[in-house]
Design a protein around this motif. Structure first.
Motif, PDB file in Angstrom:
ATOM      1  N   ASP A   1       0.799  -1.221   0.000  1.00 56.23           N
ATOM      2  CA  ASP A   1       0.000   0.000   0.000  1.00 56.23           C
ATOM      3  C   ASP A   1       0.831   1.270   0.000  1.00 56.23           C
ATOM      4  OD1 ASP A   1      -2.393  -1.484   0.098  1.00 56.23           O
ATOM      5  OD2 ASP A   1      -2.159  -1.753   2.255  1.00 56.23           O
ATOM      6  N   GLY A   2       2.114   1.179   0.242  1.00 55.70           N
ATOM      7  CA  GLY A   2       2.952   2.368   0.271  1.00 55.70           C
ATOM      8  C   GLY A   2       3.280   2.810   1.684  1.00 55.70           C
ATOM      9  N   PHE A   3       4.303   3.665   1.773  1.00 49.84           N
ATOM     10  CA  PHE A   3       4.827   4.054   3.081  1.00 49.84           C
ATOM     11  C   PHE A   3       3.801   4.787   3.928  1.00 49.84           C
ATOM     12  CE2 PHE A   3       6.834   7.364   5.681  1.00 49.84           C
ATOM     13  CZ  PHE A   3       7.601   6.583   6.514  1.00 49.84           C
ATOM     14  N   PHE A   4       3.161   5.810   3.363  1.00 50.96           N
ATOM     15  CA  PHE A   4       2.274   6.641   4.172  1.00 50.96           C
ATOM     16  C   PHE A   4       0.995   5.899   4.554  1.00 50.96           C
ATOM     17  CE2 PHE A   4       4.897   9.776   1.889  1.00 50.96           C
ATOM     18  CZ  PHE A   4       5.403  10.464   2.986  1.00 50.96           C
ATOM     19  N   HIS A   5       0.504   5.030   3.666  1.00 49.51           N
ATOM     20  CA  HIS A   5      -0.659   4.211   4.030  1.00 49.51           C
ATOM     21  C   HIS A   5      -0.290   3.246   5.153  1.00 49.51           C
ATOM     22  CE1 HIS A   5      -3.578   0.916   3.779  1.00 49.51           C
ATOM     23  NE2 HIS A   5      -4.418   1.820   3.280  1.00 49.51           N
ATOM     24  N   GLU A   6       0.891   2.651   5.069  1.00 46.20           N
ATOM     25  CA  GLU A   6       1.344   1.745   6.125  1.00 46.20           C
ATOM     26  C   GLU A   6       1.519   2.496   7.442  1.00 46.20           C
ATOM     27  OE1 GLU A   6       2.773  -1.877   7.844  1.00 46.20           O
ATOM     28  OE2 GLU A   6       1.637  -1.434   6.023  1.00 46.20           O
ATOM     29  N   LEU A   7       2.021   3.715   7.368  1.00 44.08           N
ATOM     30  CA  LEU A   7       2.191   4.515   8.582  1.00 44.08           C
ATOM     31  C   LEU A   7       0.844   4.821   9.218  1.00 44.08           C
ATOM     32  CD1 LEU A   7       4.339   5.982  10.304  1.00 44.08           C
ATOM     33  CD2 LEU A   7       3.944   8.014   8.892  1.00 44.08           C
ATOM     34  N   ARG A   8      -0.149   5.220   8.417  1.00 44.17           N
ATOM     35  CA  ARG A   8      -1.492   5.493   8.950  1.00 44.17           C
ATOM     36  C   ARG A   8      -2.106   4.230   9.534  1.00 44.17           C
ATOM     37  NH1 ARG A   8      -1.828   8.525   4.131  1.00 44.17           N
ATOM     38  NH2 ARG A   8      -2.961   6.821   3.129  1.00 44.17           N
TER      39      ARG A   8
ATOM     40  N   LEU B   1      21.996   7.359  -5.073  1.00 38.73           N
ATOM     41  CA  LEU B   1      22.902   8.266  -4.384  1.00 38.73           C
ATOM     42  C   LEU B   1      23.386   9.379  -5.300  1.00 38.73           C
ATOM     43  CD1 LEU B   1      25.111   5.791  -2.317  1.00 38.73           C
ATOM     44  CD2 LEU B   1      23.372   7.350  -1.443  1.00 38.73           C
ATOM     45  N   ARG B   2      23.401   9.087  -6.593  1.00 38.98           N
ATOM     46  CA  ARG B   2      23.881  10.081  -7.557  1.00 38.98           C
ATOM     47  C   ARG B   2      22.757  10.936  -8.118  1.00 38.98           C
ATOM     48  NH1 ARG B   2      24.255   9.643 -12.960  1.00 38.98           N
ATOM     49  NH2 ARG B   2      23.890   7.389 -12.838  1.00 38.98           N
ATOM     50  N   ILE B   3      21.592  10.335  -8.355  1.00 36.18           N
ATOM     51  CA  ILE B   3      20.508  11.068  -9.009  1.00 36.18           C
ATOM     52  C   ILE B   3      19.317  11.299  -8.101  1.00 36.18           C
ATOM     53  CG2 ILE B   3      21.187  10.150 -11.257  1.00 36.18           C
ATOM     54  CD1 ILE B   3      18.777   8.285 -11.105  1.00 36.18           C
ATOM     55  N   GLY B   4      19.432  10.934  -6.809  1.00 37.09           N
ATOM     56  CA  GLY B   4      18.354  11.212  -5.883  1.00 37.09           C
ATOM     57  C   GLY B   4      17.409  10.040  -5.705  1.00 37.09           C
ATOM     58  N   THR B   5      16.531  10.157  -4.702  1.00 35.87           N
ATOM     59  CA  THR B   5      15.572   9.103  -4.409  1.00 35.87           C
ATOM     60  C   THR B   5      14.285   9.729  -3.912  1.00 35.87           C
ATOM     61  OG1 THR B   5      15.251   7.005  -3.230  1.00 35.87           O
ATOM     62  CG2 THR B   5      16.301   8.788  -2.013  1.00 35.87           C
ATOM     63  N   SER B   6      13.311   8.885  -3.583  1.00 41.76           N
ATOM     64  CA  SER B   6      12.031   9.342  -3.049  1.00 41.76           C
ATOM     65  C   SER B   6      11.583   8.359  -1.990  1.00 41.76           C
ATOM     66  CB  SER B   6      10.984   9.441  -4.165  1.00 41.76           C
ATOM     67  OG  SER B   6      10.675   8.146  -4.666  1.00 41.76           O
ATOM     68  N   VAL B   7      10.554   8.739  -1.240  1.00 39.92           N
ATOM     69  CA  VAL B   7      10.023   7.843  -0.219  1.00 39.92           C
ATOM     70  C   VAL B   7       9.481   6.572  -0.862  1.00 39.92           C
ATOM     71  CG1 VAL B   7       8.254   7.584   1.560  1.00 39.92           C
ATOM     72  CG2 VAL B   7       9.518   9.722   1.374  1.00 39.92           C
ATOM     73  N   SER B   8       8.766   6.724  -1.980  1.00 36.54           N
ATOM     74  CA  SER B   8       8.169   5.556  -2.628  1.00 36.54           C
ATOM     75  C   SER B   8       9.232   4.615  -3.180  1.00 36.54           C
ATOM     76  CB  SER B   8       7.222   5.997  -3.749  1.00 36.54           C
ATOM     77  OG  SER B   8       7.925   6.725  -4.740  1.00 36.54           O
ATOM     78  N   LEU B   9      10.297   5.159  -3.771  1.00 37.05           N
ATOM     79  CA  LEU B   9      11.374   4.309  -4.289  1.00 37.05           C
ATOM     80  C   LEU B   9      12.076   3.587  -3.142  1.00 37.05           C
ATOM     81  CD1 LEU B   9      13.229   3.310  -6.573  1.00 37.05           C
ATOM     82  CD2 LEU B   9      14.625   5.358  -6.216  1.00 37.05           C
ATOM     83  N   THR B  10      12.374   4.305  -2.070  1.00 40.31           N
ATOM     84  CA  THR B  10      13.026   3.684  -0.918  1.00 40.31           C
ATOM     85  C   THR B  10      12.164   2.565  -0.349  1.00 40.31           C
ATOM     86  OG1 THR B  10      14.063   5.809  -0.398  1.00 40.31           O
ATOM     87  CG2 THR B  10      14.040   4.158   1.333  1.00 40.31           C
TER      88      THR B  10
END
Length: 683
Positions: A85-92, A250-259
């Motif tokens: 479900d994704g990070f924020f759904h899991e957190l809720r 590490l070179r081009i950045g990341t996001s919460v969803s990718l992590t």
């Protein structure tokens, strides 16, 4: 234990969980602070079962029956693995379940863990018992014969049910790995994975072949069996792709969803390896190793169950990885805040002096806004814009605010720690070199800020007095400004610590936006904005995009830092709390304004106390922001630095041996002559 064993022996084919729950309760230590005491209980149970074979046989039948009448797949595929479900759904969801837990279905083996292991610390005493003790208990139960009489028309438990469920779980995990591995977000980061060559897809194809041969073997023991090593090789290739994606991030950045996706993918890969090891046909050589893997998985499942609603566990697994990318960007920025030679040292002074020049104006503008006596929120807005636009101007002009350095240089030090060792054996000498460089760079930056902020503010208010005939602030305001600098009689140091927290937050914000600009390919997005290219042209849009991709973090960090500095005092006023901010450079400017207004008509004691207050405010600014940034940078890299004593001793030795290096860089090393193209060296 005997009553629990008697209860199980009276009805070994019962589906009720009360028998196993009571037995586990007997094994659970009385004192939660002493989980190791469970070992004695496990050894006692093993001896009881060994001396009473009918109890062991009854327990064996009871456990097999419990497994045969319950669904097991979700236990293997969901427990300890993040949801889809994704990070924020899991957190809720975790927040909600901590308040109101979900309903249980004891037909599902996963939910049975809530009944058998209800204590959130059960995994601690289970793990405190060594494998050898559990293995002895397991073999005592497994080797027991079918001695207790069964009820009329009762059938033996289906011992193949667990294996069937295990194979279904393997299949589910394989499909999940294929689906996650082909997510567009992952392919965008690592486009070398082609659709028909992807190990995420090929492992599923190979697994199907293995599963078919396994099912044939279950029906006919003489049928040939495919080797699972082919699947394991492909799983290793999947892990290599995950590692490459992390390096690219590490070179081009990341996001919460990718992590989140990468962490979930790694969890599925690990669980699939564990289940494959358990499902492989038994051989005498690897029977004990298989039991070891099984017990490790059992401990992992119980721990994951006990911690399934913990917020900290979810954050630790995801935010640390995201923070690693944010602090990695801060680390690269931090390299520009360290002067390694005299040329860079002089450049740092000029850069800091330029910032002090602008801050002299900013201090006066803030006092002008305060004279308007606007509504609190309007005043907060004016203060914020003064700070934000001023700091952004300093950044655009490539000037340096000394207090912005620690949040960046702390990440640089943490990166050096990570590269030097594994967290236990750190190269102390190289670390001392970096700290000395950081210290003297910080010293010259503070000196540069102060040597222009103080005289610039003084010259401006003196010019104002010459033009208007009145002082920029009255005597009461000047006395108030001096009192705010008193390190003993006011909350100056507490307010300086709040400013240090703001500096730390600004460093994180800067790293976050640097990461975001790289991850979203800001340069390309700006160029593709047709409305913008129509206004400023293609070439200017390209230059703007290139600048934002590398400088957005600095701009946004300074903008939000200004917002924090401008609003905290108003928030304190609205809430009736004594909170405000004190910043070393603005404090120096305020000291100059006060002394001009009072025509230096204060005692030497007051002036010295105020000057010491300015320096103390700066020390607190720097220390708080540096300590917080270093803590986060170390945690994000999973580095545990335990050589503080050695480091302090090495720093002290360096200071007494070469104290000048802490304040002035050594002579620039002469550059070696270039070698000719033919490789010969000139005499």
């Amino acid at each position: 234990m005997l009553p629990a064993l008697e209860k199980i022996a009276s009805d070994p084919l019962s589906s009720d969980l009360s028998g196993i729950s009571e037995l586990v309760a007997c094994l659970r230590p009385v004192r939660k602070s002493d989980p190791a005491s469970a070992l004695g209980q496990v050894l006692t149970l093993t001896r009881l079962l060994h001396d009473n074979p009918h109890y062991a046989a009854a327990l064996r039948s009871y456990l097999l029956h419990l497994l045969s009448v319950r669904r097991q797949v979700s236990l293997y595929t969901d427990t300890g693995i993040l949801s889809n479900d994704g990070f924020f759904h899991e957190l809720r969801r975790r927040f909600a379940y901590r308040v109101l837990p979900p309903a249980l279905d004891d037909r599902n083996l996963q939910d049975c863990l809530d009944i058998v292991f209800p204590d959130a610390r059960d995994h601690l005493w289970l793990q405190a018992v060594p494998f050898e003790a559990w293995d002895a208990l397991w073999q005592t139960i497994a080797m027991a014969g079918q001695t207790p009489p069964l009820p009329h028309n009762a059938s033996l438990p289906d011992q193949g049910k667990t294996l069937t469920e295990l194979l279904q779980a393997i299949q589910v995990l394989s499909y999940r790995i294929s689906a996650i591995g082909m997510e567009p977000e992952l392919i965008r980061i690592y486009s070398d994975v082609k659709a028909f060559e992807s190990p995420f897809l090929m492992q599923n194809v190979e697994l199907h072949t293995w599963m078919e041969s396994y099912r044939r073997r279950m029906q006919d023991e003489t049928a040939p069996m495919e080797d699972a090593r082919h699947v394991l090789v492909l799983l290793d290739q999947c892990q290599e792709v995950v590692d490459k994606i992390r390096k690219h991030a590490l070179r081009i950045g990341t996001s919460v969803s990718l992590t989140y996706r990468l962490l979930r993918l790694e969890q599925n890969l690990l669980r699939l390896r564990q289940l494959l090891a358990l499902a492989e046909p038994d051989t005498n050589e690897d029977a004990q190793e298989k039991r070891r893997i099984g017990f490790a998985l059992a401990m992992e499942l119980v721990e994951a169950h006990n911690r399934k609603y913990t917020i900290r566990g979810l954050l630790a697994g995801n935010i640390n990885l995201l923070a690693r990318n944010i602090t990695e960007n801060a680390s690269r920025t931090g390299e520009h805040y360290i002067a390694e030679n005299r040329r860079e040292f002089g450049a740092m002074y000029r850069s800091a002096a330029g910032a002090g020049f602008i801050i002299g104006f900013m201090a006066l503008i803030k006092i002008i806004f305060s004279k308007l006596h606007a509504a609190p929120l309007v005043e907060a807005f004016l203060f914020s814009m003064n700070y934000s636009l001023g700091f952004m101007l300093i950044h655009v002009l490539h000037f340096t605010v000394a207090t912005k350095q620690p949040a960046m240089t702390a990440s640089r030090i943490a990166a050096a720690l990570h590269r030097s060792g594994d967290g236990r054996n750190i190269d102390i000498e190289s670390l001392v070199d970096i700290i000395v460089q950081v210290f003297r760079t910080q010293f010259i930056a503070v000196l540069g800020n102060l040597t222009l902020a103080f005289p610039m503010a003084y010259l401006l208010v003196t010019g104002y007095f010459r033009l208007t005939g009145s002082h920029f602030v009255d005597a009461d305001k000047a006395a108030h400004l001096l009192h705010d600098l008193d390190p003993i009689g006011s909350l100056a140091l507490f307010h300086a610590a709040i400013a240090g927290v703001c500096l730390f937050m600004a460093g994180l914000i800067s790293g976050y936006y640097d990461n975001k600009a790289l991850y979203t390919r800001m340069s390309q997005r700006v160029v593709r904005a047709r409305w913008l290219t129509a206004v400023i042209g293609q070439r200017r849009a390209q230059r703007l995009g290139d600048y934002l991709e590398t400088g957005l973090g600095g701009l946004m960090g300074n903008f939000y830092f200004g917002i924090m500095l401008g609003t905290i005092g108003t928030i304190g006023f609205l809430l009736g709390l004594p909170i405000d901010i004190r910043h070393i450079t603005f404090s120096a400017a305020n000291l100059a304004i006060s002394m001009e207004a009072l025509q230096w008509g204060v005692g030497m004691h007051t002036f010295i106390l105020s000057a010491v207050g300015v320096l103390a405010v700066g020390a607190v600014n720097l220390w708080v922001s540096f300590a917080l940034a270093l803590f986060v940078a170390l945690r994000s890299r999973q580095v545990r630095f335990r050589q503080g004593g050695k480091l302090l001793k090495a720093l002290s030795a360096r200071f007494f041996k070469k104290p000048g290096e802490f304040f002035w860089p050594p002579k620039d090393a002469p550059q070696a002559p270039a070698e000719p193209a033919d490789g010969t060296r000139q005499p």
